[in-house]
Write an enzyme that holds these catalytic residues in place. Structure first.
Site, PDB file in Angstrom:
ATOM      1  N   LYS A 129      -9.881  11.956 -27.143  1.00 41.06           N
ATOM      2  CA  LYS A 129      -9.741  13.404 -27.237  1.00 41.06           C
ATOM      3  C   LYS A 129     -11.084  14.039 -26.923  1.00 41.06           C
ATOM      4  O   LYS A 129     -12.096  13.750 -27.569  1.00 41.06           O
ATOM      5  CB  LYS A 129      -9.284  13.798 -28.639  1.00 41.06           C
ATOM      6  CG  LYS A 129      -9.188  15.299 -28.822  1.00 41.06           C
ATOM      7  CD  LYS A 129      -8.539  15.665 -30.133  1.00 41.06           C
ATOM      8  CE  LYS A 129      -8.484  17.177 -30.292  1.00 41.06           C
ATOM      9  NZ  LYS A 129      -7.820  17.566 -31.533  1.00 41.06           N
TER      10      LYS A 129
ATOM     11  N   LYS B 141      -6.177  13.349 -24.166  1.00 39.75           N
ATOM     12  CA  LYS B 141      -6.059  14.789 -24.321  1.00 39.75           C
ATOM     13  C   LYS B 141      -7.364  15.478 -23.961  1.00 39.75           C
ATOM     14  O   LYS B 141      -8.408  15.008 -24.412  1.00 39.75           O
ATOM     15  CB  LYS B 141      -5.701  15.059 -25.779  1.00 39.75           C
ATOM     16  CG  LYS B 141      -5.554  16.496 -26.152  1.00 39.75           C
ATOM     17  CD  LYS B 141      -5.257  16.570 -27.619  1.00 39.75           C
ATOM     18  CE  LYS B 141      -5.316  18.033 -28.015  1.00 39.75           C
ATOM     19  NZ  LYS B 141      -5.423  18.219 -29.411  1.00 39.75           N
TER      20      LYS B 141
HETATM   21  C1  PBG Z   1      -6.705  19.725 -33.766  1.00 35.67           C
HETATM   22  C2  PBG Z   1      -5.852  19.862 -32.548  1.00 35.67           C
HETATM   23  C3  PBG Z   1      -6.141  20.666 -31.445  1.00 35.67           C
HETATM   24  C4  PBG Z   1      -5.086  20.515 -30.539  1.00 35.67           C
HETATM   25  C5  PBG Z   1      -4.162  19.624 -31.117  1.00 35.67           C
HETATM   26  N1  PBG Z   1      -4.673  19.220 -32.360  1.00 35.67           N
HETATM   27  C6  PBG Z   1      -7.256  21.616 -31.205  1.00 35.67           C
HETATM   28  C7  PBG Z   1      -8.648  21.190 -31.402  1.00 35.67           C
HETATM   29  O1  PBG Z   1      -8.968  20.001 -31.452  1.00 35.67           O
HETATM   30  O2  PBG Z   1      -9.476  22.092 -31.517  1.00 35.67           O
HETATM   31  C8  PBG Z   1      -4.994  21.201 -29.213  1.00 35.67           C
HETATM   32  C9  PBG Z   1      -3.661  21.211 -28.537  1.00 35.67           C
HETATM   33  C10 PBG Z   1      -3.539  22.219 -27.452  1.00 35.67           C
HETATM   34  O3  PBG Z   1      -4.532  22.832 -27.002  1.00 35.67           O
HETATM   35  O4  PBG Z   1      -2.405  22.425 -26.985  1.00 35.67           O
HETATM   36  N2  PBG Z   1      -6.047  19.413 -34.917  1.00 35.67           N
END
Ligand code: PBG
Length: 337
Positions: A207, A261
């Site tokens: 991520k 991601k």
């Molecule tokens: C954090 C989380 C995020 C997303 C999913 N889980 C945001 C972040 O890490 O700041 C982003 C998903 C998206 O942008 O569609 N729990």
């Protein structure tokens, strides 16, 4: 005119003409390498308190936050369209957000109530529970903060409690999205210790600290709170080998599947993961990717439906087993037609 065109001597091709299989629709269908079915699509839902309540998200036109009863209806629609699983994200009421994120392990929190409502009404659909503190903390960070530092091991203790509450409420897959070290092993051990050995862990293994999460943060209400960024735990977008180390580590710790991601800008990571590991790989077509398609289509710059399908096929081509996408329901219905 045409009769005057000079036909070049193509003997050097030796008869090899790649356009041959592309000439007709039936032939293109026959040689198509990737397929997209509703089973490839996981649908993220944003949950809010209330009854028969839905609210618009300015930066995600077409996506709405839904109260629990409407999430149940959405789950039925998803099941009927052949979607295998939902990913749930709560928009925690402001007064319940705190420095220590304790609401994350309140067995009666919005997330847990949503899990049990959907589980009892639509038991056929899989429920993926996001585990991270940003949806419960007052500063929008995914971990506990002390003197500006994100605390790793203390955060993991809270995540374990949060995951256990979600497991009891009806989650089928625990999805830690926080990027703390060691959280997969810790959650696995805790789940097994409480008799949840059948629950899966889908780790957000690779991520990135991404600018594409902007609309999501509006959706869950963390955007305006967040101070600074998440670069001390989420990955640097310049890195690729490091993603493989993260994935390797999470598999060693017991992850059943892994996630990359954001999605489209990171298809190289999906492909490297596919070539290097034999676990199911999911990619998240995140909120900013959704917004880019929607706003470009609204401006008349691209064909909306075409661009959506093309983007989803790209994930399959890269080697993903499935995609988390805000388009899941619309596309699953379209594919089922
Ligand atoms: C954090 C989380 C995020 C997303 C999913 N889980 C945001 C972040 O890490 O700041 C982003 C998903 C998206 O942008 O569609 N729990």
């Amino acid at each position: 005119m045409a009769e005057n065109w000079h036909k070049h001597d193509m003997d050097f091709l030796g008869g090899r003409r790649l356009r041959r299989t592309r000439r007709t629709a039936w032939s293109r269908a026959m040689v198509r390498e990737s397929v997209l079915t509703p089973a490839d699509l996981i649908w993220p839902l944003f949950v809010i308190e209330g009854q028969n309540e839905k609210t618009a998200i300015r930066t995600m036109p077409g996506v709405e936050r839904l109260s629990i009863d409407l999430c149940v209806e959405a789950a039925k629609a998803a099941r009927d369209a052949g979607i295998p699983a939902l990913a749930l994200f709560p928009n925690t009421p402001d007064h319940l957000r705190s420095e220590n994120g304790a609401e994350a392990y309140n067995p009666d929190n919005l997330m847990c109530r949503t899990l049990s409502a959907i589980k009892s009404a639509v038991p056929e659909i899989g429920l993926i529970a996001d585990v991270a503190l940003d949806e419960y903390s007052s500063d929008g960070q995914d971990g506990l903060v002390r003197d500006g530092e994100i605390l790793n091991d203390e955060t993991v203790s809270v995540m374990i409690r949060s995951a256990l509450a979600q497991a009891k409420a009806g989650a089928d897959i625990i999805a830690p999205s926080d990027m703390m070290d060691g959280r997969v092993a810790a959650i696995r051990e805790a789940l097994d210790g409480e008799g949840h050995e059948h629950l899966q862990i889908m780790s957000y293994a690779a991520k990135y600290a991404s600018f594409y999460y902007g609309p999501f943060r509006e959706a869950v209400g963390t955007g305006s709170r967040l101070r600074g960024d998440k670069r001390t735990y989420q990955m640097d977008y310049a890195n690729s080998d490091e993603a493989l180390r993260e994935i390797e580590q999470d598999i060693a710790e017991g992850a059943d599947s892994i996630m990359v991601k954001p999605g489209l800008p990171y298809l190289d990571i999906v492909r490297r993961a596919k070539d290097n590991f034999n676990v199911p790989i999911y990619a998240y077509q995140v909120s900013g990717e959704y917004a880019m398609i929607e706003f470009a289509a609204a401006a008349g710059a691209i064909d909306r439906k075409g661009a959506i399908l093309e983007s989803l096929y790209a994930f399959k081509r890269a080697g993903a087993n499935g995609v988390l996408s805000y388009y899941a329901l619309e596309v699953a219905r379209e594919l089922g037609r």
